[in-house]
Design an enzyme around this catalytic site. Sequence first.
Site, PDB file in Angstrom:
ATOM      1  N   GLY A 129       6.812 -27.233 -65.165  1.00 41.60           N
ATOM      2  CA  GLY A 129       5.433 -27.394 -65.601  1.00 41.60           C
ATOM      3  C   GLY A 129       4.456 -26.393 -65.028  1.00 41.60           C
ATOM      4  O   GLY A 129       3.244 -26.564 -65.171  1.00 41.60           O
ATOM      5  N   GLN A 180      11.492 -21.117 -80.051  1.00 38.67           N
ATOM      6  CA  GLN A 180      12.540 -22.043 -80.493  1.00 38.67           C
ATOM      7  C   GLN A 180      12.057 -22.853 -81.687  1.00 38.67           C
ATOM      8  O   GLN A 180      10.900 -23.290 -81.729  1.00 38.67           O
ATOM      9  CB  GLN A 180      12.877 -22.984 -79.331  1.00 38.67           C
ATOM     10  N   HIS A 844      11.717 -44.060 -27.806  1.00 38.56           N
ATOM     11  CA  HIS A 844      10.922 -43.466 -26.732  1.00 38.56           C
ATOM     12  C   HIS A 844       9.434 -43.801 -26.830  1.00 38.56           C
ATOM     13  O   HIS A 844       8.821 -44.294 -25.866  1.00 38.56           O
ATOM     14  CB  HIS A 844      11.093 -41.944 -26.732  1.00 38.56           C
TER      15      HIS A 844
END
Length: 904
Positions: A129, A180, A844
Site C-alpha cells: 500500500g 492488468q 529482577h
Amino acid sequence: MNYISYFDQANRDSISTVGGKGAHLCELTQAGFPVPPGFCITVNAYQQTLAKSTRMYDFIETLSKTKSEQLDAIQFFSEMIRGHILTLPMDDIIESEIIHAWEQLGTTESYAVRSSATAEDLPTASFAGQQDTYLHVKGKEQLLNTVKQCWASLFTDRAIIYRAKNGFDHHSVSLSIIVQKMVFPDVSGILFTADPVTGHRKTTSIDAGFGLGEAFVSGIVTPDLYKVRDNQIIHKQISNKDKGIFAREEGGTELREIATELQDTQALSDEKIKELANIGHKIEQHLGSEQDIEWCLCGEQFYILQARPITSLYPAPVGRDQQYRIFYSIGHGQMMTDYMRPLGRSVWKTMFPYGKTANQTESSVLVEAGGRLFMDISEFLYIKRARQKILQNKTKDASLSALKKAILDGEIEKRAPKRGKLRKAFQTYKSMIRFFTKMIPRSLKVIYFENPDLIQTRAKSDYQAILNKYKDEIALRSGAERIRYIQELLGTFFAPECFGRALTYTYAGFMTLGILEKKVEKWLHEKLDPSIHKSPPGNVTSEMGLMVGNLADVVRDLPEVMEYLKTAEHDTFYLGLQDVPGGDAFLTSWIQFMDIYGMRGPGEIDITRTRYREAPMILIPAILGHIQTNDPAEHWERFKRGEQEANEAIDNLLTRLQALPGGSRKAKKASKLIRIFRNTVGIREFPKYIMTQYFDLFRRAVVGESATLCQQGHIDQVEDIYYLSLDEIISLLENRLPDAKELVQSRKEHESRYKKCTTPHVITSDGEIFAPEQSNEHAPPGALIGIPVSAGVTEGYVKVVRCLEEGQLNKGEILVAPYTDPGWTPLFQSAKALVTEIGGLMTHGSVVAREYGIPAVVSVENATTKLKDGQYIRVDGTNGFVEILRDVGEEVIEAVEVAVDSQE
C-alpha cells in the site's frame, strides 16, 4: 532498451526489472495460476524518464538526510518531488511501446494500473500500500496519465517514511508499472496462508466482501472472516456488508449500497471457501513461503490479483522431530527479550544442562527462533498430570498465563505421541528431574537445619576461589584449546561448587516465602505485610544501586567533573578525566565500582552485550539523574528507612502472633522463617552475579582469540566473532571454516531482519503464538492491565526509557521500560514507580521495586509505545493497572483555558 515485459516473459527473479509485485504476478502466470493477463512497464522506463531531470538527484539527496519522524519536511519534499515527476515528458519510444502492448491486450478493455517497486513484496519488507493503484482505467490518455501518477507515487509521504524506517536508500529504489486487464468481481478479498494474528502456519485466513477489495482495505466496510485448517472451516464471522466499491461505466470506481437482502449473507459459500484455501496452499508451496494474496471471484472463477510474502510472522521454532511442540521463552524469565547473537545463544545452549550428549555440547532442548531462545517443554506437557499442575498454579506470571492458554487449546493433548515414543522422548529430561529432586531436599535442609544468620556466608563461599582458578587455567590455554575449555566450564556451570550452591539458597527463599505467606494467612487470616521485603541484607544488585548513589554524591561536589560527564565519550572517558579538576577523586571511586560491577550491563545474560567497563557512558545518565532527584546520602537514608519499616512490620507480626493461642510457638516459627527469607531474598540476585563474572571471563578470552583471527584476515573486525557459535569459532581457529566472512554477513542480515520483533511468551511448532491473558476486574475502563508486583499507588509523569543510555530521570518521574535486568538497577534510585512490558512476581525489577518500596506493575503489553513522555499517570501496584490521568500537554491547555476564563 526493453520497456515492456508481458506476464509470461518474466518470473520471481525479475524484481530488478519489473519490481516485487510484477515479478510475483509473472511467476504465478507461468505456473498456471488464474491471473488476469497484463504486462509490466519495466524499471527502465521509469529510470529513462527521470534521467531527463536535472533536479531529481539533488531532491533525493536532500530527502535522504531527512529523518522518518520529520513529518512536515517529508510532506514538503514529497509534494515537490511528485509535482516535478509529473512535469517530466515521456519518451516517444516508451509511450509507443506502452500503447502497442495496450493494443495487443485490447483497447476497449478496462485496466488496473498498479505500482511495483523494486523494494516491494520482499521476504523482509512488504511495502504493502505504499505506492498508488488506479482501477477501471479506460482509454489511451487515461492510461498514460495514470502511469506517470504511479511513477510519482514512489515518493508519497507513506512510501518515504516506510523506506526510511526500513533502511532502504531512496536512490536505490525504482518503479515498474503493472497494467492488468480489469475483472469486475462479485466477491473479492484477501487470503493469508498463515493466520496473521496468531501466526498459526496451518490456518488459512480469508477476508471476503462484495465488489472490489478496496472497500475493506480502506476500512469502509468490515469483511467476512473465514478460517480453514486441514480442509475444514474452523471459524466463520459473518459481518454486515452494507457498502461496496464497484466500477463506474465511464471509468474509475464508486461506493454503492449493497442490497439489503445480501448485507448479512455469507459472501463465499463453504465450497468456495475451501476451494480458495486450496489455491492459496498451492501458491504458498510454489513460492516457498507464507503468502498474503489478493483474490476475486467472477461468477464461478477465482482470479489471483497479487501475492506477496507475509513479513509480519514471527519465525516458528523447529523441533527435534515432526511432533507438535510447545516452546517457552527463555528471555521473559531472564528479563531480556532482545535479539541475542549466535555466540550468546551458543553459550546458553552449552551451559544448559539438559538435552545434551556430553557436557561441552549444545542442548537440543533450547531452540532458536528469530534470534531468541525458547525451551522445548513438550515432553512435560505430554503428561496429563503436568498439565493439570500448571493449570492449577495461581502464580501471577505473564508467561505462565500464556502457557495455560496453550494447554487449554487442546492440541498438545490431542497430538501427544504414543506411550512408547513418549517414554523415549522423556529420557531427555531425566537430568532435569534429577537436578530438581536433589535441590528440593537441599533447600529443605537450609530451611529446617541451617542457621539463618550464616546463609549468606555459606551461599557466597568458595565461588571466587573457583573463579580465580578457572581464570588461571584459561590464561594457560590459547586458540581452539581455550574455547574447548570454556565449553567444558559452561557444561558444568550448574554443578554445586559453581552455581548450584547459590541457586539452592535462592530456591529455599522462594519456598520459605510461600510457607510464611500460608502460615500468616492461616493464623491471622490476612496477607503478609509487603514491608517485609524492604531493604534486605546482602542483595548484591541493590548494593550496586547504593554504590551508584555514592558515585553521584562524589560528582555533586565536583562541578568540573559534572560538566565533563555531560559531554564525555566512551573512547576518551578515562583520558579526559585526567585533565579535569577533581577527576582523580572521582576516578578513584569509579575504579572501585568497576572492580566489583564493571562486568555488568544491560542485557548482560547475552555474552556479546557491552559491559559497563567497556562503555562507561552507559552509567552516566543514571548518575546525573540521581543528582537531580536525590539529596546527598538520600539513597542510604531510604535504605535505612526501608530496613526500619521491615523491622517494624516484623515486630508487629510477631507481637500479634504471641497473643494467639500457642503464640510463642507460632511466633518462634515465624521468626525463623522471616530470618531465612530476609537472608535468602538477598541471595536472589547472587546467582546471576556469579554468572556475569563467568561470562566476563569467557568474553575476554573469546575477544582475545577474535583479535588474532582479525589480524590473520579470517574476519573483518573483532565484534564479528559474536556471529559465530563456540563450535564454529573452534573450526575457524583450526582453519576449518573457509566461508566465515560470508557466514557472519548473512547472520548480520538475520539480526537486522529480526531484532525489532516482539518475542512471544509461548509459541508452537505450528507457529501459533499464545499471549498472556489481559483482564483485571479492579481496573477502570481504558486502563493498561498488568501484573501487580510491588504494592502501593502513586502518580507521576512518564519517562520512557528503552535503553539504559537514555536513563536520566527527573524528580517525580515514573520509569517505563521494556524490561529491567540487574544492569538497569542504577535507575531505581530515581524512579517514583516502575512499569515494564515483561516480568513476573520474582523477576529482577519486581524484587528491587519491593525492596525500594516503590509501586510496580509489570507485563503491561506495549507499555513503551502506549505511554508517552510527559503523560501524568497513576500506577496501582496493588491491583495491577496503569491509568492515564492527563495526556501530554493537557496541563498547558488547562492553564490557557483558566487564563482565558479569568480575562473574560
